[in-house]
Design a protein around this motif. Structure first.
Motif, PDB file in Angstrom:
ATOM      1  N   LEU A  88       8.592  21.554 -47.642  1.00 24.20           N
ATOM      2  CA  LEU A  88       9.773  20.776 -47.284  1.00 24.20           C
ATOM      3  C   LEU A  88       9.575  20.140 -45.929  1.00 24.20           C
ATOM      4  N   ALA A 155      14.148  18.480 -48.147  1.00 26.14           N
ATOM      5  CA  ALA A 155      14.726  19.540 -48.976  1.00 26.14           C
ATOM      6  C   ALA A 155      15.621  18.993 -50.079  1.00 26.14           C
ATOM      7  N   SER A 320      16.573  23.308 -43.961  1.00 24.97           N
ATOM      8  CA  SER A 320      15.264  23.345 -44.617  1.00 24.97           C
ATOM      9  C   SER A 320      14.668  24.747 -44.579  1.00 24.97           C
TER      10      SER A 320
END
Length: 568
Positions: A88, A155, A320
């Motif tokens: 991510l 994300a 995230s």
């Protein structure tokens, strides 16, 4: 005796928060004790007390070398006991630089769980929400591959491209997935709005991840409604929508010519003011759903203007690094929003955010009401006692699980010398100053700031984008009002700032630089070009990028300075 918990039941989760947290830490250590990273501290043990004694509190720079090695193709077990399946990418707009985090499918399972919990809570507080649709502005940025061949993307984009989103149990959105997944954010925004307008009688909520995206959507509508009306009147989607998968499905939703609907939309959009435009165009709207805490609080006044003050629901707290929790009282005022932490997702510890703190760390259930903490995250994917930089205040408990108010980002501060002006200080000062704009019939559309130390004495610079409440009206700046805004900002800062400001030569007069309309949209486009996600973009409160500063400087229309030192 072992306890059995229903991890989908909020009552179980919150009553047994301590036991569930203990189980989560045991699971994480059992899975990860033999990773290269944890082996240094635990030597293969999964003992909870040894973890607390030996594993250090870390920041991103401490673990970045391990993540970089995984990104470049070394085995997952450097940092994760289970295989890493993707990475991510953080937005980079709040912390000043983008970060990369390893995850696997459990992250998206947790995200789906948090979304489901939040939706369930909202449906209990808002009647009829399940009988309509949400016009939600989600955007999926195209993913790319790391040198190891694993996908990397923000994300929210990763979730939108996952099976958890594609295979969701019901579709409550006005936009088809083809629009959400369109890699061109301008085409996606146009199609989101066009689909929402065509289905205006079904819309019961309007949403986006962050409030800034909603403000951007209304601004986009203001610039493009005539073309959208033409599309609805003719039944044809504009030729510049060249993503053909997206174009075909939107054409199907438009469903042929509809002059009557186009006339209704045109009548509303042609009016002198766009006050209440959301409820005028989507009359069944029951609430706006978007994060409006922290730096997003600056958008509350403009969203209230556009929506006739329908409730704003700030549904959840996530990052995230991990999912955190949900808002149990969704219809509360934005300034009262608290999030209850879900104990089954990651292991949470808390570092007391106090200048006199000697490093005291407490568990989730041991935090004290009224105290401020920085959360430490231990997740399943390689973060252990990780400081993410948010400051939270404990506002209460739901059963045995604490509820937290978001206070500020720890690293989002201004200073020209020894003083420290936090994100919280800045937002409070902004609230006071923008009250003065009401007399000028102006709205603040966006702001950011930085400490200019290029000359002595250094001083604070605020960039403001202003807009008239009347459509197409020229922004008329009243020198007296703008100077007073500068003064009120300074008066609202802490006593140490005011003391240094009064001493000649320590801090110079605060400055507001008014920029052209559309500047903050250009700023967003700049950060997106550098890798930020449209869905996750947060306009930075404190600018750290010299390129972004140059963009702002090029758009400055007028400059105003405080004309007096703030009272002590």
């Amino acid at each position: 005796m072992s306890l059995c918990f229903d991890l989908n039941d909020l009552e179980d989760l919150t009553v047994y928060a301590k036991q569930i947290q203990d189980n989560v830490l045991e699971d994480i250590l059992t899975l990860n004790a033999n990773t290269e990273y944890l082996q240094r501290f635990l030597h293969g043990s999964s003992d909870r007390e040894l973890f607390k004694k030996n594993v250090p509190v870390v920041s991103y720079d401490d673990i970045k070398p391990y993540i970089d090695r995984a990104v470049n193709g070394e085995p997952s077990h450097i940092i994760s006991g289970k295989p890493i399946t993707r990475f991510l990418l953080s937005s980079g707009t709040s912390g000043g630089k983008q970060k990369i985090f390893p995850v696997n499918s459990k992250y998206f399972e947790d995200m789906a769980f948090i979304f489901a919990q939040s939706a369930s809570i909202i449906s209990k507080h808002v009647k009829g929400v399940q009988q309509g649709k949400s016009m939600t502005f989600n955007f999926a940025r195209a993913q790319f591959s790391t040198p190891s061949g694993l996908p990397i993307s923000p994300a929210m984009s990763s979730y939108l491209m996952s099976e958890y989103f594609k295979n969701r149990s019901s579709n409550c959105y006005t936009s088809p997935d083809e629009v959400t997944l369109c890699p061109d954010s301008k085409q996606a925004m146009y199609c989101h709005l066009l689909c929402g307008l065509v289905q205006r009688d079904e819309v019961v909520s309007v949403g986006a991840v962050f409030a800034s995206t909603l403000v951007g959507a209304i601004t986009f509508l203001e610039n493009n409604w005539k073309e959208m009306c033409t599309n609805i009147r003719s039944g044809h989607v504009s030729e510049w929508i060249t993503d053909f998968t997206c174009r075909d499905v939107v054409t199907n939703i438009v469903g042929g010519p509809n002059s009557e609907l186009a006339d209704v939309i045109e009548e509303e959009c042609r009016k002198e003011s766009w006050k209440g435009i959301i409820t005028r165009l989507w009359p069944k709207t029951k609430f706006i759903q978007s994060v409006v805490t922290g730096q997003m609080a600056q958008y509350i006044p403009i969203l209230e203007f556009y929506s006739n003050k329908v409730p704003m629901i700030s549904p959840l707290y996530a990052s995230s690094e991990t999912m955190f929790g949900v808002n149990m009282n969704p219809l509360c005022k934005p300034q009262d929003v608290s999030y209850i932490f879900m104990p089954n997702i990651s292991y949470f510890e808390f570092l007391l955010a106090d200048e006199g703190n000697k490093g005291e760390i407490v568990d989730l259930v041991d935090v004290k009401i009224g105290c401020c903490y920085e959360p430490l995250i231990t997740n399943y994917f390689g973060l252990h006692r990780y400081k993410m930089g948010d400051i939270l205040q404990v506002s209460g408990f739901y059963n045995n699980a604490p509820q937290f108010k978001f206070v500020c980002r720890k690293n989002s501060t201004l200073n020209v010398g020894v003083e420290v002006t936090t994100e919280e200080d800045i937002l409070k000062a902004l609230n006071h100053a923008t009250e003065l704009l009401k007399s000028s019939d102006l709205i603040l559309m966006g702001f950011t700031c930085y400490a200019d130390i290029s000359k002595l004495p250094g001083h604070y610079v605020f960039y403001w984008e202003l807009k008239s409440k009347t459509v197409n009206d020229i922004v008329k700046l009243d020198n007296k009002v703008m100077v007073e805004c500068c003064c009120v900002l300074e008066e609202s800062f802490n006593a140490f700032y005011r003391k240094l400001r009064e001493r000649e030569g320590s801090i110079g007069a605060l400055e507001i630089r008014v920029v052209q309309q559309g500047t903050f949209n250009s700023l967003m486009e700049f950060f997106i070009s550098k890798g930020a996600s449209t869905s996750q973009y947060k306009s930075p409160i404190c600018i750290k990028s010299s390129e972004a500063l140059a963009l702002l400087e090029d758009k400055v229309l007028a400059r105003f300075f405080s004309d007096k030192s703030p009272p002590l």
